[in-house]
Scaffold this active site. Sequence first.
Site, PDB file in Angstrom:
ATOM      1  N   ARG A  15      -1.109  25.157 -14.626  1.00  0.00           N
ATOM      2  CA  ARG A  15      -0.081  25.943 -15.530  1.00  0.00           C
ATOM      3  C   ARG A  15      -0.943  26.546 -16.711  1.00  0.00           C
ATOM      4  O   ARG A  15      -2.238  26.204 -17.024  1.00  0.00           O
ATOM      5  CB  ARG A  15       0.771  24.624 -15.882  1.00  0.00           C
ATOM      6  CG  ARG A  15       0.517  23.734 -16.916  1.00  0.00           C
ATOM      7  CD  ARG A  15       1.490  23.152 -17.565  1.00  0.00           C
ATOM      8  NE  ARG A  15       1.073  21.914 -18.387  1.00  0.00           N
ATOM      9  CZ  ARG A  15       0.315  22.183 -19.694  1.00  0.00           C
ATOM     10  NH1 ARG A  15       0.419  23.529 -20.012  1.00  0.00           N
ATOM     11  NH2 ARG A  15      -0.240  21.401 -20.367  1.00  0.00           N
ATOM     12  N   ASP A  36      -6.585  19.807 -11.809  1.00  0.00           N
ATOM     13  CA  ASP A  36      -5.584  19.434 -12.713  1.00  0.00           C
ATOM     14  C   ASP A  36      -5.407  17.932 -12.389  1.00  0.00           C
ATOM     15  O   ASP A  36      -5.623  17.465 -11.435  1.00  0.00           O
ATOM     16  CB  ASP A  36      -4.271  20.192 -12.759  1.00  0.00           C
ATOM     17  CG  ASP A  36      -3.769  20.357 -14.039  1.00  0.00           C
ATOM     18  OD1 ASP A  36      -3.461  19.032 -14.608  1.00  0.00           O
ATOM     19  OD2 ASP A  36      -3.510  21.425 -14.845  1.00  0.00           O
ATOM     20  N   ASP A  71      -8.934  13.455 -12.775  1.00  0.00           N
ATOM     21  CA  ASP A  71      -8.996  13.124 -14.204  1.00  0.00           C
ATOM     22  C   ASP A  71     -10.524  13.733 -14.665  1.00  0.00           C
ATOM     23  O   ASP A  71     -11.385  13.029 -14.453  1.00  0.00           O
ATOM     24  CB  ASP A  71      -8.867  11.839 -14.486  1.00  0.00           C
ATOM     25  CG  ASP A  71      -8.741  11.519 -16.032  1.00  0.00           C
ATOM     26  OD1 ASP A  71      -9.229  12.476 -16.932  1.00  0.00           O
ATOM     27  OD2 ASP A  71      -8.341  10.515 -16.116  1.00  0.00           O
ATOM     28  N   VAL A  72     -10.576  14.800 -15.472  1.00  0.00           N
ATOM     29  CA  VAL A  72     -11.937  15.209 -15.978  1.00  0.00           C
ATOM     30  C   VAL A  72     -12.740  14.268 -16.722  1.00  0.00           C
ATOM     31  O   VAL A  72     -13.808  14.115 -17.179  1.00  0.00           O
ATOM     32  CB  VAL A  72     -11.938  16.399 -16.712  1.00  0.00           C
ATOM     33  CG1 VAL A  72     -11.164  17.774 -15.627  1.00  0.00           C
ATOM     34  CG2 VAL A  72     -10.972  16.506 -18.092  1.00  0.00           C
ATOM     35  N   ASN A  98     -11.066  24.060 -18.872  1.00  0.00           N
ATOM     36  CA  ASN A  98      -9.951  24.507 -19.715  1.00  0.00           C
ATOM     37  C   ASN A  98      -8.937  23.451 -19.996  1.00  0.00           C
ATOM     38  O   ASN A  98      -8.136  23.028 -21.080  1.00  0.00           O
ATOM     39  CB  ASN A  98      -8.916  25.438 -19.001  1.00  0.00           C
ATOM     40  CG  ASN A  98      -7.605  25.629 -19.574  1.00  0.00           C
ATOM     41  OD1 ASN A  98      -7.238  26.448 -20.626  1.00  0.00           O
ATOM     42  ND2 ASN A  98      -6.429  25.166 -18.904  1.00  0.00           N
ATOM     43  N   TYR A 169      -8.350  16.416 -32.816  1.00  0.00           N
ATOM     44  CA  TYR A 169      -8.511  17.458 -32.092  1.00  0.00           C
ATOM     45  C   TYR A 169      -9.408  18.689 -32.715  1.00  0.00           C
ATOM     46  O   TYR A 169     -10.443  19.129 -32.032  1.00  0.00           O
ATOM     47  CB  TYR A 169      -7.060  18.279 -31.849  1.00  0.00           C
ATOM     48  CG  TYR A 169      -7.149  19.503 -31.149  1.00  0.00           C
ATOM     49  CD1 TYR A 169      -7.084  19.336 -29.917  1.00  0.00           C
ATOM     50  CD2 TYR A 169      -6.663  20.629 -31.977  1.00  0.00           C
ATOM     51  CE1 TYR A 169      -6.839  20.497 -28.982  1.00  0.00           C
ATOM     52  CE2 TYR A 169      -6.501  21.921 -30.984  1.00  0.00           C
ATOM     53  CZ  TYR A 169      -6.807  21.715 -29.596  1.00  0.00           C
ATOM     54  OH  TYR A 169      -6.507  23.030 -28.923  1.00  0.00           O
ATOM     55  N   LYS A 173     -12.850  19.979 -30.743  1.00  0.00           N
ATOM     56  CA  LYS A 173     -13.133  21.240 -30.238  1.00  0.00           C
ATOM     57  C   LYS A 173     -14.379  21.910 -31.249  1.00  0.00           C
ATOM     58  O   LYS A 173     -15.051  22.705 -30.523  1.00  0.00           O
ATOM     59  CB  LYS A 173     -11.760  22.059 -30.679  1.00  0.00           C
ATOM     60  CG  LYS A 173     -10.692  21.760 -29.695  1.00  0.00           C
ATOM     61  CD  LYS A 173     -11.150  21.800 -28.327  1.00  0.00           C
ATOM     62  CE  LYS A 173      -9.762  21.985 -27.507  1.00  0.00           C
ATOM     63  NZ  LYS A 173     -10.228  22.150 -26.038  1.00  0.00           N
TER      64      LYS A 173
END
Length: 265
Positions: A15, A36, A71-72, A98, A169, A173
Amino acid sequence: MKLANKVALVTGGARGLGRAYVLHLAKLGADVVINDVDLNAAQEYDEELTAESVAAEVEGLGRRGLGIEADVTNKDAVEAMMQETIEAFGQIDILVNNAGGMLHAPPNNSAATAPPDHYQYIMDINLTGTIFCCQAAAPYMQAARSGRIVNTASQAGIWSGRIGGGMAYKVAKAGVIHYTRVLAAELGPHNIHVNCIAPGFTLSSRAVAGGRNSPEVRDRLLRDIPLGRLGVPEDCAKVVEFLVTDLSDYVTGQCIPVCGGYVAF
């Protein structure tokens, strides 16, 4: 068909921004693996698909599509996903990391008070997952002496926002950005390009569901965006196109903000 005969894997591809990357790469000729943690994730935010799944959307564009739930943050699951990709398509040419986000934020999500369990969770889904996927793809790309990796950072990883909120976060990043630089230095001699993008305020389905497109929020954000509009997923997909095609043959180790000028140096 710039990407004819190429195989791409997009994490978080069921998505939002990830789906936009999947469809854009397929339109350029790539066969695409959609990863995903939930391949039906579009339903959560009422994102309308043009087929029963994103993989079916890819096939509707005349390319091969394969959905893999994994699950990454689980290294074994990532390695199994990469092996399944190789078994199905014989190669991996493009990796777009992503998966991630600023999820389940607690009230005390500041630099001085963030709880360790939330901090670790955010680091894992944004940074650790990116590292695991890069490490799984690298041997195949090194053997082929070719590859393109695009990681996903955020304007939050470039600029503090002048407040301590969202620390986990922002730090995760920022870590993605520097990991990109380090990996690019390592893989460059193997003809592998590693870059990242840093999206700004984009109207993904999750962001819209969270109120980003409400008049109050939109008007507040637009005051700081020189181009005068919020981003849409295709804005980022076009930059991904640049980074995975020959348009960027002499570009590696870079982070490109896609933010309408919100992050200005």
